[in-house]
Write an enzyme that holds these catalytic residues in place. Structure first.
Site, PDB file in Angstrom:
ATOM      1  N   ARG A 163       0.830  -1.212   0.000  1.00 44.45           N
ATOM      2  CA  ARG A 163       0.000   0.000   0.000  1.00 44.45           C
ATOM      3  C   ARG A 163       0.864   1.262   0.000  1.00 44.45           C
ATOM      4  O   ARG A 163       0.493   2.273  -0.601  1.00 44.45           O
ATOM      5  CB  ARG A 163      -0.965   0.002   1.187  1.00 44.45           C
ATOM      6  CG  ARG A 163      -2.040  -1.093   1.169  1.00 44.45           C
ATOM      7  CD  ARG A 163      -2.796  -1.208  -0.129  1.00 44.45           C
ATOM      8  NE  ARG A 163      -3.799  -2.260  -0.138  1.00 44.45           N
ATOM      9  CZ  ARG A 163      -3.593  -3.503  -0.581  1.00 44.45           C
ATOM     10  NH1 ARG A 163      -2.403  -3.890  -1.038  1.00 44.45           N
ATOM     11  NH2 ARG A 163      -4.580  -4.379  -0.579  1.00 44.45           N
ATOM     12  N   GLU A 173       1.845   1.730  -3.520  1.00 45.19           N
ATOM     13  CA  GLU A 173       0.691   2.216  -4.283  1.00 45.19           C
ATOM     14  C   GLU A 173       0.450   3.706  -4.040  1.00 45.19           C
ATOM     15  O   GLU A 173       0.168   4.462  -4.972  1.00 45.19           O
ATOM     16  CB  GLU A 173      -0.540   1.401  -3.881  1.00 45.19           C
ATOM     17  CG  GLU A 173      -1.812   1.781  -4.628  1.00 45.19           C
ATOM     18  CD  GLU A 173      -2.953   0.830  -4.302  1.00 45.19           C
ATOM     19  OE1 GLU A 173      -2.731  -0.404  -4.339  1.00 45.19           O
ATOM     20  OE2 GLU A 173      -4.058   1.305  -3.995  1.00 45.19           O
ATOM     21  N   SER A 176      13.472  15.485   3.718  1.00 42.27           N
ATOM     22  CA  SER A 176      14.552  14.578   4.096  1.00 42.27           C
ATOM     23  C   SER A 176      13.989  13.268   4.613  1.00 42.27           C
ATOM     24  O   SER A 176      12.985  13.247   5.336  1.00 42.27           O
ATOM     25  CB  SER A 176      15.432  15.212   5.176  1.00 42.27           C
ATOM     26  OG  SER A 176      16.463  14.316   5.541  1.00 42.27           O
TER      27      SER A 176
END
Lengths: 147, 147, 147, 147, 147, 147, 147, 147, 147, 147
Positions: free
Chosen positions: I88, I91, I114
């Site tokens: 996920r 994704e 960062s």
């Protein structure tokens, strides 16, 4: 990976006419997923079927013949699809592929579920906690030949 | 990609006892594909379920606890599976993924079929021209949230 | 990609006994390529066939049962094989795949040559300019189902 | 991976004329798969052969010369083909490659089946349970040179 | 990608004895690159050649037989080699492959340089500005067969 | 991977004039492989050399300047080439890379054959059993610097 | 990708003795990055250098000889490194590679910076806003040879 | 991977005017590598800087604004670059990455050299044995935050 | 991709003692995700922190030192993770990466968040329709340096 | 990977009008990241929302309808992103993915954070040592269904 021109044109014409694939199913007498597969050039139609599809959409008859050609299939997605809906099929294969293989072999012996003598349907299962998508794949069991 | 040790051990014990996954379904009260997923370490069982599975197989109780852990899922197959039975799922995704996506969106709107709130079943469909493998996937439709 | 233990053991026993796959074909009554496929764990034998193979090789009867299991197939080669003999099959697919596809579709319509209801044979064709390897693949034509 | 322009043009002309590759075989005196390979730019024809092909198709004579060039071969398929018909060749290589290698070495010694001094034919084998596709590959055995 | 055990053992024995591949060339009567290829299991020796190699190295005679087997070739390097010396061959192929192809076709027509009926030699070319490595590859030209 | 426009144009002009790379070698005074490399934009020419090449071909003088630019090299082939002639170089690297590395280090110590201070030639070796392609690569040995 | 055994052993011995690479630089008389490269088996030492390194670390003299071998270099990182410190070098190449190439060609003509006749140093640059890592790469310019 | 249009146009204008990046450095007051990075769309300039660059080149002022946009960086090279000059950076990372990592951690602790708060310079180091390319990378050390 | 031995041992000891990462947070005074990162060898602890972690778990003090080493980070997941929870994140990057990039640049200018001067927290957000996982990433904005 | 035409056009119009995504948030009443996702064709808007977005931007009303379509999502980045800002998300997943997984499972059990019933926000956290980018991801926890 752009769609073939015939796909783009037929989808645009279908949208302009406000037709769903379910509408085409009613008019053509074939399942909506199969009709979508013909339009996305993943399946080939007979001339009669192609004519019905193109006429139902109200598109130019020049698009009939291309729908009857045997397409080079696959390749619309990348190797691992990035679209979340399509990735879920990949995930299901990664997570449940081996357990399904084990169960299929116990029930049927060594062989495969055909992806050619095969159908795939999409259904809605109503559920008070949220409706569910039901996808039914059904393929002939092909046992390995020995020689 | 070798299986985890607990998987190897439980599969060997199950074979020695001559049990099928369908036998386990009868004894454990859960679907055989789900039970296979637990044994292949693709799903986690409750302690009660794990106990039932291990006892049904007649394996050492030391294997109960590992079945309750949340596994790192997937990875049993290569990126594109080479086993013909498992490749067919990949092929179906390549060939029918986009048409199914189009149909699902027409019926349900933008969203996905969950692969988590999800079940998958294997059935035999008898057919005089050769029996068929039926695979039924059923997942909650999840519409995209807007914010 | 090492071979499974049963493969290593049977190949060693076969070599120790000085048997060729053609010798096994004569003793087992199945084609030598198929027998090799069973030993390399790419195909599954019946108990009777496995017994014949193991006895012909003179190996321990503990190896009979593993030959009857439905193996996870493929994966002995890398994605693109580096062995020159095996690469030639990949090259043939790259160079002649599309022409063969066009010819098959003209003769048979939309569908595939099955790789399951399938046999593959190796023959020697004598030729004064140097003998030739003949490989005959024969698979059932499977037309696409419409639904 | 689009086809070269000459391929597109000749295939369109061939279709417009209603010719099959088998028709071209009859007119040109070469095997239909080889002719298809020339048109897909996987093989090069002599000027005489190219002239016969282009004239049989009834296409512009400007297409003769391009068919005589030595093409950059392969690359029409992705690394692992997604088209089901072409994937089956990949699957056969994955599943039966190692057994075939073992048998070829036993019969011929160390070396390869040439993919250059090579022919490939497609035949139909009639069968009451469903006709079969027969693909015959025949290449010179090339033993490894020692130096 | 570790070397096969027989390779490790023979290289260690060779080093212990302080032998170079050039020394083996003198004793075995074959080119040092070919002998190295046998030891790295990229080529197969006759029993007589294998005996000479193993005896020259002073290794156990149990290593003779493994050198006569037809190996699964390639695979010692990754897909694109990372070792700088070996990468240079990859770079040469990337940079000069297409120009060499064009020149070979002009001189020989459509076909390939065989990598089987083939030899490869390493020589030192003395040069006041720094000695040069000369690698000579020589393979039979194989014209494409038409059928 | 299409060729740069200047390459396409110069190759077409060269063909129209019926010139081989060997003809250009005679006119330009540089090796034909190097000239091909300049035209395929894998090497850069001096203004004088570029002028000679373009004039020999009889092409527009606007093409002189592009041949003097430092090109982004490589990338005409895929990662693993599919063209059989070019793949053979890849195969040679996979099969003979490690043995050649071992021999080079024994003769020269730790370092590489330069692919920059480097030449590559194509020759025909006449042979009654079939002429042979000889490819001679010659690069300065570069020992690793220590610091 | 585990380190070679000699690397593991020498790093452990070095840590046990509380030595830094800078300490080794002082004792061996070579730059600390080069010494680290020898220990990680990316560079080869002379016997004298290897002796100094092993003695400085206080490790077994059996480790001297392995440090003098010409290693198969690279391969400690994946194709694209995942370690953040090492990825930054990949990122710099992706982002600044083409601009650096353009500037190098303007200053030096067509050719490369050698990675063999080459040194790489790590320095600390003090800075009130936070100290900086300075990495200085210095390689001989190698112009392309023409032939 | 073609360059963006603005890059192509500015490089062409720069060449037409006969300007080097060093000339631009003198006119713009920024390092030539940074200016090249702006033009290759790997860095973004302020409006003032962009104006200076475009005016120095004598290009249309419509190109000022595009140079101020935050680009999608990287992607000009393939995953592993094929151009020999750029590949050397990849090779340096493969061969010296781990030793440099070890040395950086010994000097600075756990953290990275920033590739953002970072500069990269190209210098010529004169050397009687052949001039050398010196590339100086200098980035702020960023220690890992703990929380 | 197995975990390092120290990770396996500490996770087993932690489980045996029935401790959660939240328990360790309470005892060690650092966030539970950071502590988990140390144990999975993705972050390095000070000797004091490592001692607290190992003592809280009740493991052997020999594990303290390994937790202070600067690890080679990443590499626990494949290139594209197959575990659904971890996928996920991939994704989200594929779908929302570009929009987030656009918004970050509008708010902060050209630079990055960062991943070193960075923290990541996991929280539970109670919700009557089902609780939610909240993941808060917070990294210093680093503007690109110009030089 | 170029953006879709509608994205290019709307971004150009937005820039011409000098609008930020934050301005659109104020006018449309949805979060700026979500609006950016609609414009980059990673999310679909209702007709009302699409109308508001297009009118706020002052673009042609022909762009309303395309924003309501269910897009094929992902694919704007390569498999592993090369843009430094977007790569940091990949790095965070590689380095912190497994620790976050462990913590999520301890708090929530086996399941995932939904990436569909999900929101993602970008905030600025002021900090005297340099402002920080805060990214808040919030998705419904989905427990695995058992069946």
């Amino acid at each position: 990976m752009p769609f073939p021109e015939v796909t783009e044109k037929l989808l645009a014409a279908k949208k302009a006419k406000g037709l769903s694939f379910a509408d085409l199913e009613a008019k053509v007498g074939r399942d909506e997923v199969w009709i979508a597969s013909v339009i996305y050039r993943q399946a080939s139609a007979s001339e009669e079927e192609a004519t019905k599809i193109v006429e139902a959409i109200g598109a130019d008859s020049a698009f009939i013949e291309p729908l009857t050609e045997c397409p080079v299939k696959g390749g619309l997605d990348p190797l691992v699809p990035t679209d979340p809906l399509m990735y879920r099929f990949y995930e299901i294969m990664q997570v449940y592929g081996m357990p399904v293989k084990a169960v299929v072999h116990e029930h049927f012996g060594d062989g495969i579920m055909s992806a050619i003598d095969f159908s795939i349907d999409v259904e809605r299962e109503e559920d008070p906690k949220g409706d569910r998508v039901k996808i039914i794949m059904c393929g002939k069991f092909l046992p390995y030949k020995k020689w």
